[in-house]
Design a protein around this motif. Structure first.
Motif, PDB file in Angstrom:
ATOM      1  N   LEU A   1     -22.227  10.976 -19.282  1.00 56.72           N
ATOM      2  CA  LEU A   1     -21.413   9.937 -18.646  1.00 56.72           C
ATOM      3  C   LEU A   1     -21.172   8.775 -19.601  1.00 56.72           C
ATOM      4  CD1 LEU A   1     -20.069   8.798 -16.051  1.00 56.72           C
ATOM      5  CD2 LEU A   1     -22.279   7.800 -15.508  1.00 56.72           C
ATOM      6  N   LEU A   2     -22.227   8.328 -20.271  1.00 57.08           N
ATOM      7  CA  LEU A   2     -22.087   7.214 -21.205  1.00 57.08           C
ATOM      8  C   LEU A   2     -21.256   7.594 -22.425  1.00 57.08           C
ATOM      9  CD1 LEU A   2     -25.655   5.668 -20.986  1.00 57.08           C
ATOM     10  CD2 LEU A   2     -23.532   4.794 -19.987  1.00 57.08           C
TER      11      LEU A   2
ATOM     12  N   ASN B   1     -26.540  11.633 -17.493  1.00 56.32           N
ATOM     13  CA  ASN B   1     -26.347  10.208 -17.791  1.00 56.32           C
ATOM     14  C   ASN B   1     -25.845   9.992 -19.208  1.00 56.32           C
ATOM     15  OD1 ASN B   1     -27.028   8.814 -15.349  1.00 56.32           O
ATOM     16  ND2 ASN B   1     -29.119   9.501 -15.644  1.00 56.32           N
ATOM     17  N   VAL B   2     -26.395  10.744 -20.163  1.00 57.92           N
ATOM     18  CA  VAL B   2     -25.928  10.631 -21.550  1.00 57.92           C
ATOM     19  C   VAL B   2     -24.471  11.077 -21.643  1.00 57.92           C
ATOM     20  CG1 VAL B   2     -26.224  11.602 -23.869  1.00 57.92           C
ATOM     21  CG2 VAL B   2     -28.205  10.779 -22.609  1.00 57.92           C
TER      22      VAL B   2
ATOM     23  N   ALA C   1     -17.627   7.556 -21.330  1.00 56.27           N
ATOM     24  CA  ALA C   1     -17.132   6.176 -21.233  1.00 56.27           C
ATOM     25  C   ALA C   1     -16.905   5.589 -22.620  1.00 56.27           C
ATOM     26  CB  ALA C   1     -18.111   5.323 -20.442  1.00 56.27           C
ATOM     27  N   GLY C   2     -17.800   5.899 -23.548  1.00 56.08           N
ATOM     28  CA  GLY C   2     -17.634   5.427 -24.921  1.00 56.08           C
ATOM     29  C   GLY C   2     -16.415   6.015 -25.592  1.00 56.08           C
TER      30      GLY C   2
END
Length: 96
Positions: A80-81, A77-78, A84-85
């Motif tokens: 993925l974020l 999840n980290v 995206a960032g």
């Protein structure tokens, strides 16, 4: 599969012909063309996000190995974020 190939081979030349016809009267700076371009770009982006999140990532995130390991879930999840960032940063950098 053959139906998809036939559909692609028929719709592609039709789309090219329509684009050639429209290019004769197309004005880039008109408000109508800007609205149409924005709507089509947002539809394309929405399809891309859907394909990435639902079709590609869902299989990985629903993997039993991923479901049973909290540390692996957090890392995924980290990541993925962060990805995206980074993509958002590249978009902002490209505006300049």
């Amino acid at each position: 599969m053959a139906i998809m190939a036939i559909f692609f081979s028929l719709t592609t030349p039709v789309g090219i012909a329509i684009a050639i016809r429209i290019s004769k009267i197309y004005r880039e700076e008109s408000s109508t063309s800007l609205i149409v371009e924005g709507v089509l770009n947002s539809c394309s982006a929405g399809i891309l996000v859907y394909m990435a999140l639902v079709d590609l990532l869902a299989a990985h995130f629903m993997n039993p190995r991923m479901q049973s390991n909290l540390r692996l879930q957090l890392g995924a999840n980290v990541s993925l974020l962060l990805g995206a960032g980074c993509m958002s940063f590249l978009w902002l950098y490209g505006l300049n």
